[in-house]
Design a protein around this motif. Structure first.
Motif, PDB file in Angstrom:
ATOM      1  N   LEU A 156       0.862  -1.179   0.000  1.00 38.91           N
ATOM      2  CA  LEU A 156       0.000   0.000   0.000  1.00 38.91           C
ATOM      3  C   LEU A 156       0.898   1.229   0.000  1.00 38.91           C
ATOM      4  O   LEU A 156       1.414   1.627   1.038  1.00 38.91           O
ATOM      5  CB  LEU A 156      -0.924  -0.016   1.228  1.00 38.91           C
ATOM      6  CG  LEU A 156      -1.922   1.130   1.359  1.00 38.91           C
ATOM      7  CD1 LEU A 156      -2.909   1.117   0.196  1.00 38.91           C
ATOM      8  CD2 LEU A 156      -2.680   1.044   2.680  1.00 38.91           C
ATOM      9  N   ALA A 157       1.085   1.836  -1.152  1.00 35.79           N
ATOM     10  CA  ALA A 157       2.065   2.911  -1.310  1.00 35.79           C
ATOM     11  C   ALA A 157       1.437   4.265  -1.000  1.00 35.79           C
ATOM     12  O   ALA A 157       0.667   4.806  -1.795  1.00 35.79           O
ATOM     13  CB  ALA A 157       2.633   2.900  -2.725  1.00 35.79           C
ATOM     14  N   LEU A 158       1.739   4.802   0.177  1.00 33.40           N
ATOM     15  CA  LEU A 158       1.341   6.153   0.561  1.00 33.40           C
ATOM     16  C   LEU A 158       2.591   6.914   0.983  1.00 33.40           C
ATOM     17  O   LEU A 158       3.569   6.330   1.451  1.00 33.40           O
ATOM     18  CB  LEU A 158       0.329   6.124   1.707  1.00 33.40           C
ATOM     19  CG  LEU A 158      -1.020   5.446   1.428  1.00 33.40           C
ATOM     20  CD1 LEU A 158      -1.855   5.405   2.702  1.00 33.40           C
ATOM     21  CD2 LEU A 158      -1.774   6.171   0.327  1.00 33.40           C
ATOM     22  N   HIS A 159       2.552   8.224   0.836  1.00 32.25           N
ATOM     23  CA  HIS A 159       3.726   9.031   1.161  1.00 32.25           C
ATOM     24  C   HIS A 159       3.854   9.343   2.646  1.00 32.25           C
ATOM     25  O   HIS A 159       4.953   9.611   3.133  1.00 32.25           O
ATOM     26  CB  HIS A 159       3.684  10.355   0.379  1.00 32.25           C
ATOM     27  CG  HIS A 159       3.862  10.193  -1.095  1.00 32.25           C
ATOM     28  ND1 HIS A 159       2.808   9.980  -1.960  1.00 32.25           N
ATOM     29  CD2 HIS A 159       4.983  10.188  -1.861  1.00 32.25           C
ATOM     30  CE1 HIS A 159       3.265   9.872  -3.197  1.00 32.25           C
ATOM     31  NE2 HIS A 159       4.578   9.999  -3.168  1.00 32.25           N
ATOM     32  N   ASP A 160       2.726   9.341   3.372  1.00 31.36           N
ATOM     33  CA  ASP A 160       2.770   9.844   4.747  1.00 31.36           C
ATOM     34  C   ASP A 160       1.751   9.110   5.608  1.00 31.36           C
ATOM     35  O   ASP A 160       0.637   9.577   5.833  1.00 31.36           O
ATOM     36  CB  ASP A 160       2.484  11.349   4.740  1.00 31.36           C
ATOM     37  CG  ASP A 160       2.739  11.993   6.098  1.00 31.36           C
ATOM     38  OD1 ASP A 160       3.166  11.288   7.025  1.00 31.36           O
ATOM     39  OD2 ASP A 160       2.495  13.200   6.227  1.00 31.36           O
ATOM     40  N   TYR A 161       2.142   7.938   6.109  1.00 27.69           N
ATOM     41  CA  TYR A 161       1.247   7.170   6.976  1.00 27.69           C
ATOM     42  C   TYR A 161       1.008   7.874   8.311  1.00 27.69           C
ATOM     43  O   TYR A 161      -0.014   7.658   8.953  1.00 27.69           O
ATOM     44  CB  TYR A 161       1.831   5.787   7.250  1.00 27.69           C
ATOM     45  CG  TYR A 161       1.744   4.831   6.093  1.00 27.69           C
ATOM     46  CD1 TYR A 161       0.691   3.942   5.974  1.00 27.69           C
ATOM     47  CD2 TYR A 161       2.731   4.821   5.108  1.00 27.69           C
ATOM     48  CE1 TYR A 161       0.611   3.066   4.910  1.00 27.69           C
ATOM     49  CE2 TYR A 161       2.664   3.939   4.037  1.00 27.69           C
ATOM     50  CZ  TYR A 161       1.604   3.066   3.951  1.00 27.69           C
ATOM     51  OH  TYR A 161       1.533   2.198   2.886  1.00 27.69           O
ATOM     52  N   GLY A 162       1.958   8.685   8.739  1.00 25.83           N
ATOM     53  CA  GLY A 162       1.891   9.261  10.075  1.00 25.83           C
ATOM     54  C   GLY A 162       1.033  10.498  10.201  1.00 25.83           C
ATOM     55  O   GLY A 162       0.803  10.970  11.320  1.00 25.83           O
ATOM     56  N   CYS A 163       0.544  11.051   9.098  1.00 23.09           N
ATOM     57  CA  CYS A 163      -0.284  12.251   9.187  1.00 23.09           C
ATOM     58  C   CYS A 163      -1.608  11.912   9.866  1.00 23.09           C
ATOM     59  O   CYS A 163      -2.323  10.999   9.434  1.00 23.09           O
ATOM     60  CB  CYS A 163      -0.536  12.834   7.796  1.00 23.09           C
ATOM     61  SG  CYS A 163      -1.540  14.344   7.818  1.00 23.09           S
ATOM     62  N   SER A 164      -1.947  12.633  10.909  1.00 20.51           N
ATOM     63  CA  SER A 164      -3.172  12.329  11.663  1.00 20.51           C
ATOM     64  C   SER A 164      -4.422  12.872  11.003  1.00 20.51           C
ATOM     65  O   SER A 164      -5.532  12.463  11.351  1.00 20.51           O
ATOM     66  CB  SER A 164      -3.059  12.906  13.079  1.00 20.51           C
ATOM     67  OG  SER A 164      -2.907  14.318  13.023  1.00 20.51           O
ATOM     68  N   LEU A 165      -4.287  13.771  10.040  1.00 22.30           N
ATOM     69  CA  LEU A 165      -5.449  14.336   9.363  1.00 22.30           C
ATOM     70  C   LEU A 165      -5.950  13.331   8.328  1.00 22.30           C
ATOM     71  O   LEU A 165      -5.361  13.144   7.269  1.00 22.30           O
ATOM     72  CB  LEU A 165      -5.092  15.666   8.706  1.00 22.30           C
ATOM     73  CG  LEU A 165      -6.232  16.412   8.003  1.00 22.30           C
ATOM     74  CD1 LEU A 165      -7.426  16.594   8.917  1.00 22.30           C
ATOM     75  CD2 LEU A 165      -5.745  17.762   7.485  1.00 22.30           C
ATOM     76  N   LYS A 166      -7.068  12.685   8.649  1.00 28.31           N
ATOM     77  CA  LYS A 166      -7.645  11.653   7.804  1.00 28.31           C
ATOM     78  C   LYS A 166      -9.162  11.806   7.803  1.00 28.31           C
ATOM     79  O   LYS A 166      -9.749  12.290   8.776  1.00 28.31           O
ATOM     80  CB  LYS A 166      -7.303  10.248   8.304  1.00 28.31           C
ATOM     81  CG  LYS A 166      -5.828   9.913   8.393  1.00 28.31           C
ATOM     82  CD  LYS A 166      -5.649   8.509   8.932  1.00 28.31           C
ATOM     83  CE  LYS A 166      -4.193   8.078   8.971  1.00 28.31           C
ATOM     84  NZ  LYS A 166      -3.422   8.788  10.011  1.00 28.31           N
ATOM     85  N   ILE A 167      -9.798  11.344   6.713  1.00 29.60           N
ATOM     86  CA  ILE A 167     -11.248  11.279   6.624  1.00 29.60           C
ATOM     87  C   ILE A 167     -11.628   9.832   6.346  1.00 29.60           C
ATOM     88  O   ILE A 167     -11.122   9.224   5.401  1.00 29.60           O
ATOM     89  CB  ILE A 167     -11.811  12.186   5.506  1.00 29.60           C
ATOM     90  CG1 ILE A 167     -11.243  13.608   5.623  1.00 29.60           C
ATOM     91  CG2 ILE A 167     -13.335  12.205   5.554  1.00 29.60           C
ATOM     92  CD1 ILE A 167     -11.695  14.367   6.840  1.00 29.60           C
ATOM     93  N   TYR A 168     -12.517   9.286   7.165  1.00 34.14           N
ATOM     94  CA  TYR A 168     -12.946   7.905   7.029  1.00 34.14           C
ATOM     95  C   TYR A 168     -14.456   7.838   6.760  1.00 34.14           C
ATOM     96  O   TYR A 168     -15.215   8.695   7.211  1.00 34.14           O
ATOM     97  CB  TYR A 168     -12.712   7.102   8.321  1.00 34.14           C
ATOM     98  CG  TYR A 168     -11.362   7.197   8.939  1.00 34.14           C
ATOM     99  CD1 TYR A 168     -10.417   6.196   8.742  1.00 34.14           C
ATOM    100  CD2 TYR A 168     -11.032   8.244   9.796  1.00 34.14           C
ATOM    101  CE1 TYR A 168      -9.178   6.247   9.351  1.00 34.14           C
ATOM    102  CE2 TYR A 168      -9.795   8.308  10.413  1.00 34.14           C
ATOM    103  CZ  TYR A 168      -8.870   7.316  10.187  1.00 34.14           C
ATOM    104  OH  TYR A 168      -7.648   7.365  10.798  1.00 34.14           O
TER     105      TYR A 168
END
Length: 337
Positions: A156-168
């Motif tokens: 699963l290629a993402l640049h920034d797993y650690g960013c807490s700003l997410k929408i689910y």
């Protein structure tokens, strides 16, 4: 303006620990950022056992901003993962947004991310801090290494797993139970219940911390490696652990069998003594390890099947299915019950 006339209901979940100086400006910026959101929304702040008055300050903000703000106070410091799970359990919105309480992400970006998630038909939209305002040695370099390693291992290629700003999408994230320190790999765990192509990312702004101190250090890098191993195992072999242990057992057993065959040839064909050879001990240890791994795989398979059979859990997830009654199947097939 939102491109959608009525946006889905939204729950904003923010875990906080020892962030008393950030509480009031954080709540104010969330209020300002969502002032023109076209759907119903709520703010859920989870105090993770802070001892500096963060919980009391959060409760004081309810009287200032209104009852759409809710506060959850944990009895002690359980960690960010537990705090996020408490917020997810309490969330009532169709969508859930998360961010940290350090004000390094801008809550005003949430409406734009909601629109993007809906437009791209995603289950998770991950923020990407393209221009990070953190220290190079303690934060940026370990983070880049971890992101590259996670993408390589999980696919699963993402640049920034650690960013807490997410929408689910709430219906999807609530199928994932967060334990330990799983908050670092939420996109990976989400890939276990939804297709990876339904997980996307979007560039977001990032600001330097103004108040308080960071709770992260270089030691987090080593914990990430252990968490990554667990995530890889559950993602790839969660429903078939016998394959994981079986591959290791068969590999050890194959090597041990080859070594033992070589020693038997030396013993009976050449007549040499093999009793004191280290290779004999290695072969025996490999065969014993193979038996242990194969046995562990069988036991793991039994436990997994018992778990799925005795609970409401299933390994597959249904995104959507048509209504049989609406299709008129009883009319077309009156003899089928």
């Amino acid at each position: 303006m939102s491109r959608f006339t009525t946006s889905p209901s939204l729950s904003v979940v923010i875990p906080l620990y020892q962030e008393i100086d950030n509480v009031e400006p954080l709540v104010t910026r969330v209020q300002e950022g969502l002032a023109h959101y076209s759907g119903a929304w709520e703010l859920i702040c989870v105090d993770d056992g802070s001892r500096d008055g963060t919980g009391e300050q959060l409760c004081a903000q309810i009287a200032r901003v209104g009852e759409h703000m809710r506060v959850i106070r944990l009895r002690r410091n359980f960690g960010q993962t537990a705090a996020m799970q408490a917020g997810f359990d309490a969330a009532r919105g169709e969508l859930i947004a998360t961010l940290d309480g350090d004000l390094q992400n801008d809550p005003a970006e949430i409406p734009r991310l909601v629109d993007e998630l809906l437009a791209r038909d995603l289950d998770l939209l991950q923020g990407w801090r393209q221009q990070r305002q953190d220290g190079l040695l303690l934060r940026k370099i370990p983070s880049r290494f971890a992101n590259a390693l996670i993408g390589k291992v999980t696919g699963l290629a993402l640049h920034d797993y650690g960013c807490s700003l997410k929408i689910y999408r709430a219906i999807v994230i609530k199928e994932v139970r967060l334990l330990g320190e799983m908050h670092r790999f939420i996109p990976v765990w989400m890939a276990g219940v939804t297709a990876p192509q339904r997980i996307g990312e979007s560039v977001v702004a990032h600001q330097a911390r103004q108040f308080g101190v960071s709770k992260y250090g270089i030691s987090r890098t080593f914990r990430v490696l252990l968490d990554l191993l667990a995530a890889f195992f559950f993602l790839r072999f969660g429903a078939r652990p016998g394959h994981f242990f079986g591959m290791i057992g068969l590999s050890f057993g194959g090597i041990g069998a080859v070594l033992m065959g070589h020693l038997l040839l030396v013993k009976f064909a050449l007549g040499e003594d093999i009793g004191h050879r280290p290779l004999l001990l290695i072969a025996i240890l490999l065969l014993l390890a193979a038996a242990q791994f194969l046995t562990t795989g069988v036991l793991a398979e039994l436990l997994t099947r018992t778990f799925y059979a005795s609970s409401d859990h299933s390994h597959h997830r249904i995104r959507w299915q048509s209504d049989p009654a609406a299709a008129g199947w009883m009319t077309n097939h009156p003899n089928v019950l």
